[in-house]
Design an enzyme around this catalytic site. Structure first.
Site, PDB file in Angstrom:
ATOM      1  N   GLY A 152      -8.809   5.442   1.501  1.00 13.05           N
ATOM      2  CA  GLY A 152      -9.363   6.838   2.487  1.00 13.05           C
ATOM      3  C   GLY A 152     -11.134   6.676   2.631  1.00 13.05           C
ATOM      4  N   SER A 155     -12.529   4.524   5.039  1.00 13.11           N
ATOM      5  CA  SER A 155     -12.995   4.015   6.054  1.00 13.11           C
ATOM      6  C   SER A 155     -14.679   5.480   6.847  1.00 13.11           C
ATOM      7  CB  SER A 155     -12.102   4.329   6.995  1.00 13.11           C
ATOM      8  OG  SER A 155     -11.348   3.219   8.030  1.00 13.11           O
ATOM      9  N   ASP A 203       0.719  -1.136   0.488  1.00  6.91           N
ATOM     10  CA  ASP A 203       0.171  -0.305  -0.120  1.00  6.91           C
ATOM     11  C   ASP A 203       0.771   1.033   0.294  1.00  6.91           C
ATOM     12  OD1 ASP A 203      -2.462   1.260   0.467  1.00  6.91           O
ATOM     13  OD2 ASP A 203      -2.593   1.201   2.536  1.00  6.91           O
TER      14      ASP A 203
HETATM   15  P1  13P Z   1      -8.760   5.019   5.884  1.00  2.00           P
HETATM   16  O1  13P Z   1      -8.005   5.623   6.805  1.00  2.00           O
HETATM   17  O2  13P Z   1      -9.719   5.572   5.359  1.00  2.00           O
HETATM   18  O3  13P Z   1      -8.965   3.488   6.550  1.00  2.00           O
HETATM   19  O4  13P Z   1      -8.443   4.271   3.918  1.00  2.00           O
HETATM   20  C1  13P Z   1      -7.260   3.672   3.999  1.00  2.00           C
HETATM   21  C2  13P Z   1      -6.276   3.424   3.106  1.00  2.00           C
HETATM   22  O5  13P Z   1      -6.453   4.366   1.927  1.00  2.00           O
HETATM   23  C3  13P Z   1      -5.016   2.891   2.587  1.00  2.00           C
HETATM   24  O6  13P Z   1      -3.897   2.776   2.266  1.00  2.00           O
HETATM   25  O1  G3H Z   2      -2.574   4.969   3.633  1.00  3.61           O
HETATM   26  C1  G3H Z   2      -2.718   5.330   4.773  1.00  3.61           C
HETATM   27  C2  G3H Z   2      -2.948   3.413   5.295  1.00  3.61           C
HETATM   28  O2  G3H Z   2      -4.298   3.569   6.533  1.00  3.61           O
HETATM   29  C3  G3H Z   2      -1.381   2.992   6.512  1.00  3.61           C
HETATM   30  O3  G3H Z   2      -1.161   4.174   7.126  1.00  3.61           O
HETATM   31  O4  G3H Z   2       0.817   3.982   6.841  1.00  3.61           O
HETATM   32  O5  G3H Z   2      -0.464   4.632   9.202  1.00  3.61           O
HETATM   33  O6  G3H Z   2       0.268   2.291   8.221  1.00  3.61           O
HETATM   34  P1  G3H Z   2       0.544   3.388   8.336  1.00  3.61           P
HETATM   35 ZN    ZN Z   3      -4.203   5.186   0.765  1.00  2.00          ZN
END
Ligand code: 13P
Ligand code: G3H
Ligand code: ZN
Length: 330
Positions: free
Chosen positions: A233, A235, A93
């Site tokens: 993003g 959530s 990610d």
């Molecule tokens: P949230 O912070 O909305 O859960 O998004 C997660 C995300 O986009 C991870 O790449």
């Molecule tokens: O895109 C963001 C994800 O929620 C990952 O978060 O970099 O704190 O693990 P993190």
């Molecule tokens: Zn993300």
């Protein structure tokens, strides 16, 4: 070089094709420990959903990439043991450099994101192309990003959105050869996606944030029909969990997420991957805070991580059944 195929993982190409055709989205849940992995796999096996286990660069630093690889391999075996061979993707990610993407590819990941969205358009194209060329040699799928989401991703903080410009997507996809594209239509990272003053208050006192820019999504789909689109993003920041956290000593202020109906709508379009991390963090924290508050004498981590895993599992099941529509699609 470790091949993801030997680990029993899959890349995201086939599952995205099916998701677009079937009008649902694949869950991409972030993880960095065993309990999160177990909850994701239990939920997705019980609901027969394909799943993307995703690891940020922060998670990789925290947990160590060798351990994460074995956890993902363990996830494959665990799913089989629970009775279903669901498709499981191990995805990086927000990879921010070619070197990080290469390292994950060489270590058994089946999919990577190269997030060049903070660079100029041309630099984003060059960087993304370089990752695609390397990844495709090993049949690994690549996600790129156009447009900037507000919020925090690892060390990068963006104050404001820069919405994806539909005029750029066709050129970006054809020049880079990416397999999927993350776009910016009003979602953002973290648990504070909107300020209360940006929202309207319903008769019941619930804060309703401004709607996502579905007009931009439609304009993108017109230019690259049936191309896999990714929503970061995403959530929803359930207010029940925020209340449990705050009633048990937490201090979360103005935590507001994306309404689930909007995500359901997006999942029926070419959006075929929806990223959820913060909701899992909230569920775990809510369970741990309330368990320890109720049982101040407990000190065995299994006593509070067990309930946290249960609540996470319930959250993930809810997402795949009621939000993403991926239940029954493995
Ligand atoms: P949230 O912070 O909305 O859960 O998004 C997660 C995300 O986009 C991870 O790449
Ligand atoms: O895109 C963001 C994800 O929620 C990952 O978060 O970099 O704190 O693990 P993190
Ligand atoms: Zn993300």
């Amino acid at each position: 070089m470790v091949s993801y195929k030997e680990l029993g993982l899959v890349n995201s190409r086939e599952i995205f094709k099916k998701a677009i055709k079937g009008k649902y989205a694949i869950p991409a849940f972030n993880f960095n420990n065993m309990e999160q992995m177990q909850a994701i796999i239990q939920a997705c096996v019980e609901e027969n959903s394909p799943v993307i286990l995703q690891v940020s660069s922060g998670a990789r630093k925290y947990a160590n990439q060798t351990i994460l690889r074995y956890l993902a391999q363990g996830a494959v075996g665990y799913a089989k043991e629970l009775g279903k061979n669901i498709p499981i993707v191990l995805h990086l990610d927000h990879g921010d450099t070619f070197e990080l993407c290469k390292s994950c590819i060489d270590f058994g990941f089946s999919s990577v994101m190269i997030d060049g969205s903070h660079h100029s358009y041309n630099e984003n194209v060059i960087l993304t192309r370089k990752v695609v060329e390397y990844a495709h040699r090993y049949d690994i799928s690549v996600e790129g990003e156009l447009g900037v989401l507000a919020g925090i991703e690892d060390d990068v903080v963006a104050e404001h959105h820069t919405y994806t410009q539909p005029e750029e997507v066709e050129d970006f996809v054809s020049k880079t050869g990416v397999d999927s594209l993350a776009i910016s239509i009003g979602t953002s990272h973290g648990a504070n996606k909107f300020k209360p003053e940006q929202c309207i208050r319903s008769a019941e006192g619930v804060l309703i944030p401004p709607p996502l820019r579905f007009d931009i999504l439609e304009a993108i789909e017109e230019r690259i029909p049936d191309f896999p689109i990714v929503l970061h993003g995403a959530s929803s920041v359930p207010q029940e969990q925020v209340a449990v956290i705050n009633n048990n000593g937490g201090k979360l202020k103005d935590a507001i997420g994306i309404p689930e109906e909007q995500l359901r709508c997006a999942a029926k379009s070419a959006v075929c991957k929806i990223n959820i991390d913060s909701d899992g963090r909230l569920a775990m924290t809510a369970a741990i805070r309330s368990t320890l508050n109720m049982h101040p004498e407990w000190f065995d981590p299994r006593q509070y991580l067990g309930p946290a895993r249960e609540l996470l599992k319930a959250l993930y099941k809810h997402k795949v059944v009621h939000v993403l529509g991926s239940a029954g699609k493995a």
